[in-house]
Design a protein around this motif. Structure first.
Motif, PDB file in Angstrom:
ATOM      1  N   ASN A   1       0.848  -1.182   0.000  1.00 59.52           N
ATOM      2  CA  ASN A   1       0.000   0.000   0.000  1.00 59.52           C
ATOM      3  C   ASN A   1       0.885   1.233   0.000  1.00 59.52           C
ATOM      4  O   ASN A   1       1.619   1.476   0.966  1.00 59.52           O
ATOM      5  CB  ASN A   1      -0.922   0.010   1.219  1.00 59.52           C
ATOM      6  N   ALA A   2       0.852   1.978  -1.104  1.00 59.25           N
ATOM      7  CA  ALA A   2       1.648   3.206  -1.198  1.00 59.25           C
ATOM      8  C   ALA A   2       1.036   4.250  -0.282  1.00 59.25           C
ATOM      9  O   ALA A   2      -0.191   4.355  -0.166  1.00 59.25           O
ATOM     10  CB  ALA A   2       1.669   3.700  -2.635  1.00 59.25           C
ATOM     11  N   ASP A   3       1.901   5.016   0.357  1.00 60.53           N
ATOM     12  CA  ASP A   3       1.416   6.013   1.313  1.00 60.53           C
ATOM     13  C   ASP A   3       1.147   7.369   0.668  1.00 60.53           C
ATOM     14  O   ASP A   3       0.296   8.110   1.152  1.00 60.53           O
ATOM     15  CB  ASP A   3       2.445   6.192   2.435  1.00 60.53           C
ATOM     16  N   ASN A   4       1.872   7.710  -0.380  1.00 57.08           N
ATOM     17  CA  ASN A   4       1.831   9.095  -0.858  1.00 57.08           C
ATOM     18  C   ASN A   4       2.294   9.160  -2.316  1.00 57.08           C
ATOM     19  O   ASN A   4       2.808   8.171  -2.856  1.00 57.08           O
ATOM     20  CB  ASN A   4       2.703   9.979   0.049  1.00 57.08           C
ATOM     21  N   PRO A   5       2.125  10.302  -2.959  1.00 57.99           N
ATOM     22  CA  PRO A   5       2.493  10.411  -4.382  1.00 57.99           C
ATOM     23  C   PRO A   5       3.966  10.099  -4.650  1.00 57.99           C
ATOM     24  O   PRO A   5       4.292   9.474  -5.660  1.00 57.99           O
ATOM     25  CB  PRO A   5       2.175  11.872  -4.713  1.00 57.99           C
ATOM     26  N   GLN A   6       4.858  10.513  -3.776  1.00 53.19           N
ATOM     27  CA  GLN A   6       6.276  10.231  -4.025  1.00 53.19           C
ATOM     28  C   GLN A   6       6.536   8.726  -4.001  1.00 53.19           C
ATOM     29  O   GLN A   6       7.329   8.205  -4.779  1.00 53.19           O
ATOM     30  CB  GLN A   6       7.155  10.946  -2.998  1.00 53.19           C
TER      31      GLN A   6
END
Ligand SMILES: *Cc1c(COP(=O)(O)O)cnc(C)c1O
Length: 459
Positions: free
Chosen positions: A145-150
């Motif tokens: 699960n990606a946390d953020n745009p970066q």
């Protein structure tokens, strides 16, 4: 979601006969046996005891609760939040009972792998994944699960034009507000976790991020741990569901196929009641977010505290009993190293204590207000202040209840106190059986971990 991500529960052993014995009684039996057999004694003045019968029952209750509100065949992965009780035998026990692992660091992933939890039953979260961690997870096929745009951009670079073998999701923060404990509320307006959905432009950005990445198939939300009302948790899940529907409508297909609803079921630290139950929460979700549970979506859950807290007891010897300013004080071997949050933020994390005598039998006598202190060298190292308990004497024992999650296994290394040993126990017709989950740390290990191999490093 891969078809093999629902554990095969047909091999799950039947519930232990010990399940007929109420949990408080199992605990009493274990305390007495631990003292009689020297699991806790002058040589081992503090130890953690884990009730395996109780852990199995909680895993079964979790599975049954979601089975009851989803059509047969709905893919549901229950992933235990490893940070709650980072012990390999616990992870293996849970996996044997149909519960995988949610990991949030390379260490937690290593524990899950050591326990034999397969990639398809493992989920990687955490707000600060390095490129190396992402590469490893994607190579193993672990859900990320990606946390953020970066972080999503890093995953783009690792994936390239291919389709990742891992299910990949995006964590969103529905910004529904906080609960009673600020430090554990993850869905506030300014929480550090996930993409803040209500920030200007954020929702459109999220929809676009999915449309640009056909392999992005999951949404993840976790609104907080302990102190959140169930209704608020359900509102966070509903926000993720509504977003999934919006993305799928925009994509013209069922691109988001799985919603990870996180964990966060609160635990009653004031009694032996298991309340609220998984069934309570699942029923509320069925009522508030029926579309999520109608079989069109796979589900991931990430419960931690509610699976383990009630099943752990720390048992410690009273080394000395004294008085100070007329206040009786029991000086024990259980303190900040095993109940760090309770010692530093006692009003948010009160723990129940039980008094036992030198033989491990419930201590009789009228309640007397006393302090129960730990072994660390600072004045605040108190498990309880002015607590009403039968007056503790030297050689007695104190049990610190509900310490199975975020406590006994989350050692705090202050004063170079050794990590306490942890023992599983099972009660049945043949009495109490103990097994070593983690031996006590040795002094040699403490020296090694404290630069012992480099004594001249600063000369
Ligand atoms: C800590 C955490 C959990 C577990 O929370 P509990 O309150 O222990 O159930 C689940 N998911 C995420 C992302 C977490 O950080």
């Amino acid at each position: 979601m891969p078809s093999d991500s629902s554990p095969d529960t047909s091999a799950i052993p039947p519930v232990d006969p010990g399940a007929d014995i109420p949990a408080p009684e199992r605990r009493e039996q274990a305390v007495r046996a631990a003292v009689e057999r020297g699991v806790v004694g002058p040589e081992a003045p503090v130890a953690g005891l884990l009730d395996t019968v109780g852990i199995r029952a909680s895993a079964a209750a979790l599975r049954a609760a979601f089975d009851a509100v989803t059509p047969p065949g709905t893919p549901v992965l229950h992933a235990f939040a490893v940070k709650a009780t980072p012990l390999v035998p616990v992870l293996r026990l849970l996996y044997a009972h149909g519960v995988g692992a949610e990991v949030a660091s390379p260490g937690e992933l290593a524990l899950a792998r050591a326990a034999g939890v397969p990639p398809a039953h493992t989920v990687l979260d955490s707000p600060a994944k390095t490129p190396a961690e992402l590469r490893e997870a994607l190579a193993l096929g672990i859900a990320v699960n990606a946390d953020n745009p970066q972080e999503l951009a890093r995953i783009d670079a690792l994936v390239g034009p291919a389709v990742p073998a891992s299910p990949v999701g995006l964590r969103v923060n529905p910004q529904i507000g906080g609960g009673a404990i600020g430090a554990l509320s993850t869905a506030t307006a300014t929480s550090k976790f996930g993409v803040a959905l209500r920030d200007p432009g954020a929702r459109d950005w999220v929809v676009r991020a999915f449309l640009d990445r056909p392999w992005l198939t999951r949404l993840h939300t976790h609104s907080g741990s302990q102190g959140l009302p169930l209704e608020l948790m359900a509102r966070g899940v509903a926000a993720a569901y509504e977003l999934a529907e919006e993305i799928n409508a925009a994509a013209g297909r069922r691109q988001v196929d799985t919603v990870d609803i996180g964990g966060g079921l609160p635990v009653d630290f004031t009694s032996d009641a298991q309340s609220p139950t998984y069934a309570d929460y699942a029923r509320l979700l069925k009522q508030e977010v029926p579309g999520l549970l109608d079989g069109r979506y796979g589900l991931v859950t990430e419960f931690g505290r509610s699976l383990l807290a009630k099943h752990g007891t720390v048992l410690a010897r009273v080394e000395y009993a004294k008085t100070s300013g007329a206040r009786p004080i029991a000086v024990t071997h259980a303190g900040v190293q095993i109940a760090t949050r309770t010692v530093y933020v006692p009003e948010a994390w009160p723990l129940r204590l039980a008094a036992y005598d030198a033989k491990g039998l419930p201590k009789p006598g009228p309640p007397v207000a006393q302090d129960v202190a730990g072994p660390a060298c600072f004045a605040g190292d108190l498990l309880a202040e002015n607590r009403l308990l039968p007056l503790l004497a030297q050689g007695d024992h104190v049990a610190v209840l509900d310490t199975g999650a975020y406590a006994m296994a989350a050692h705090y290394a202050y004063n170079s106190l050794v990590r306490a040993g942890i023992h599983g126990f099972a009660t049945g017709s043949d009495g109490v059986r103990f097994s070593v989950v983690r031996p006590p740390q040795t002094l040699a290990e403490i020296v090694t971990e404290s630069g012992g191999a480099h004594p001249d490093a600063l000369l």
